[in-house]
Each structure stands twice: as structure tokens, then as C-alpha cells.
Design a protein around this motif. Structure first.
Motif, PDB file in Angstrom:
ATOM      1  N   ASN A 106      14.803  27.280  -0.872  1.00 26.83           N
ATOM      2  CA  ASN A 106      15.139  26.884  -2.230  1.00 26.83           C
ATOM      3  C   ASN A 106      15.391  28.131  -3.061  1.00 26.83           C
ATOM      4  O   ASN A 106      15.320  29.245  -2.559  1.00 26.83           O
ATOM      5  CB  ASN A 106      14.062  25.977  -2.839  1.00 26.83           C
ATOM      6  N   LYS A 107      15.647  27.955  -4.343  1.00 24.74           N
ATOM      7  CA  LYS A 107      16.068  29.070  -5.195  1.00 24.74           C
ATOM      8  C   LYS A 107      15.021  30.162  -5.350  1.00 24.74           C
ATOM      9  O   LYS A 107      15.359  31.280  -5.708  1.00 24.74           O
ATOM     10  CB  LYS A 107      16.476  28.556  -6.566  1.00 24.74           C
ATOM     11  N   SER A 108      13.770  29.876  -5.059  1.00 21.18           N
ATOM     12  CA  SER A 108      12.733  30.897  -5.224  1.00 21.18           C
ATOM     13  C   SER A 108      12.363  31.589  -3.909  1.00 21.18           C
ATOM     14  O   SER A 108      11.526  32.481  -3.903  1.00 21.18           O
ATOM     15  CB  SER A 108      11.480  30.283  -5.862  1.00 21.18           C
ATOM     16  N   LYS A 128      24.189  28.005  -8.538  1.00 21.85           N
ATOM     17  CA  LYS A 128      24.927  29.126  -9.143  1.00 21.85           C
ATOM     18  C   LYS A 128      26.027  29.679  -8.251  1.00 21.85           C
ATOM     19  O   LYS A 128      27.035  30.174  -8.748  1.00 21.85           O
ATOM     20  CB  LYS A 128      23.965  30.230  -9.535  1.00 21.85           C
ATOM     21  N   GLU A 159      24.337  25.856  -2.385  1.00 28.50           N
ATOM     22  CA  GLU A 159      24.046  25.626  -3.802  1.00 28.50           C
ATOM     23  C   GLU A 159      22.581  25.325  -4.085  1.00 28.50           C
ATOM     24  O   GLU A 159      22.040  25.793  -5.079  1.00 28.50           O
ATOM     25  CB  GLU A 159      24.930  24.520  -4.359  1.00 28.50           C
ATOM     26  N   ASN A 160      21.908  24.560  -3.230  1.00 28.53           N
ATOM     27  CA  ASN A 160      20.507  24.246  -3.514  1.00 28.53           C
ATOM     28  C   ASN A 160      19.606  25.471  -3.363  1.00 28.53           C
ATOM     29  O   ASN A 160      18.538  25.531  -3.953  1.00 28.53           O
ATOM     30  CB  ASN A 160      19.997  23.094  -2.643  1.00 28.53           C
ATOM     31  N   GLU A 161      20.073  26.465  -2.627  1.00 29.53           N
ATOM     32  CA  GLU A 161      19.298  27.688  -2.447  1.00 29.53           C
ATOM     33  C   GLU A 161      19.549  28.694  -3.567  1.00 29.53           C
ATOM     34  O   GLU A 161      18.865  29.708  -3.649  1.00 29.53           O
ATOM     35  CB  GLU A 161      19.639  28.321  -1.092  1.00 29.53           C
ATOM     36  N   SER A 162      20.539  28.410  -4.421  1.00 28.01           N
ATOM     37  CA  SER A 162      20.869  29.323  -5.524  1.00 28.01           C
ATOM     38  C   SER A 162      20.797  28.630  -6.879  1.00 28.01           C
ATOM     39  O   SER A 162      21.314  29.157  -7.860  1.00 28.01           O
ATOM     40  CB  SER A 162      22.276  29.896  -5.324  1.00 28.01           C
ATOM     41  N   ASP A 163      20.176  27.460  -6.912  1.00 28.13           N
ATOM     42  CA  ASP A 163      20.095  26.685  -8.150  1.00 28.13           C
ATOM     43  C   ASP A 163      21.501  26.363  -8.673  1.00 28.13           C
ATOM     44  O   ASP A 163      21.769  26.456  -9.869  1.00 28.13           O
ATOM     45  CB  ASP A 163      19.260  27.425  -9.201  1.00 28.13           C
TER      46      ASP A 163
END
Length: 135
Positions: free
Chosen positions: A6-8, A40, A34-38
Motif C-alpha cells: 500500500n502507499k505506506s 498518484k 495506483e493503490n500502492e501510490s495513493d
């Protein structure tokens, strides 16, 4: 498309690692979705066999793309002009710009691609199916 990261999370992938999609004479290896970078960005490698075409001319209404040459020479269409992207070359293509890429050489070539904002990976299953039907 959900993945274990995930993003964190810190993501470390070695050469060749990631989610691989075979598209005829092209291979895409997604490093971050996308889900791993929120939402972005998405980051992927695109590898082209010698003397092969890319996806065909297209544009993205809301997405910028950044290409960075990682091996060989990739020819990238920007608007109506072809640009050679060699190893170490940086190229930014703004949204709404017609573009394509191809390998016009006798050597394998590859580019690192940043798709901003993310989400391109959502298209990959249907793109793979299209290439399987249209060999």
C-alpha cells in the motif's frame, strides 16, 4: 487491482521483478500500481523486441507520461515527430498529446514509464487479451 503493498510500504523490486504483462512483441513490467501510490502514479518498464511496433498512436486525456531510457534506443512519437530515447534520456509527454513508441533497431530496447496520475494498470488485462487475439 489490489496488491499486497500500500502507499505506506517501502517497495523493493530487483531487475525483472514486478507484475508482468506480455503484449506480443512488447512486455510490460509494473513496479508500482495506483493503490500502492495513493492513486498518484503508476510505474512500469516497457520492453520491445528488435524491429517491433508499440501500442499504436494514442493519447491520454488526463494523464502525463514520463519515459526514461533504460536500454537500447526506443523511438517515441510525440505529436507528429519521432524522438529517439536512448539510455539515460528523459522525455515528458503532457496529457492530450498523441504519442506512440517502437523499436526501430536490431537490439532489444526498454523504457521506464511514469503514468501520472496512476491507473494505467487497470487496462493491462484487456490489452493483453487484445494482443493475444491480434497476433
Amino acid at each position: 487491482m489490489e496488491h499486497k503493498n500500500n502507499k505506506s510500504d517501502t517497495i523493493i523490486l530487483k531487475a525483472g521483478e514486478g507484475r508482468t504483462y506480455n503484449c506480443g512483441s512488447m512486455t510490460a513490467v509494473f513496479k508500482v500500481d495506483e493503490n500502492e501510490s495513493d492513486d498518484k502514479y503508476s510505474i512500469s518498464e516497457w520492453w520491445l523486441e528488435p524491429n517491433s511496433d508499440g501500442p499504436g498512436a494514442h493519447q491520454h486525456e488526463d494523464n502525463d507520461e514520463v519515459f526514461y531510457g533504460i536500454e537500447g534506443t526506443t523511438s517515441i512519437l510525440v505529436g507528429n515527430k519521432w524522438v529517439d530515447v536512448e539510455k539515460g534520456t528523459f522525455l515528458r509527454i503532457p496529457a492530450k498529446t498523441i504519442h506512440d513508441f517502437a523499436n526501430k533497431t536490431t537490439e532489444m530496447c526498454g523504457v521506464l514509464n511514469f503514468f501520472i496520475p496512476g491507473g494505467f494498470e487497470r487496462n493491462m488485462p484487456s490489452i493483453v487479451k487484445w494482443f493475444e487475439k491480434n497476433k
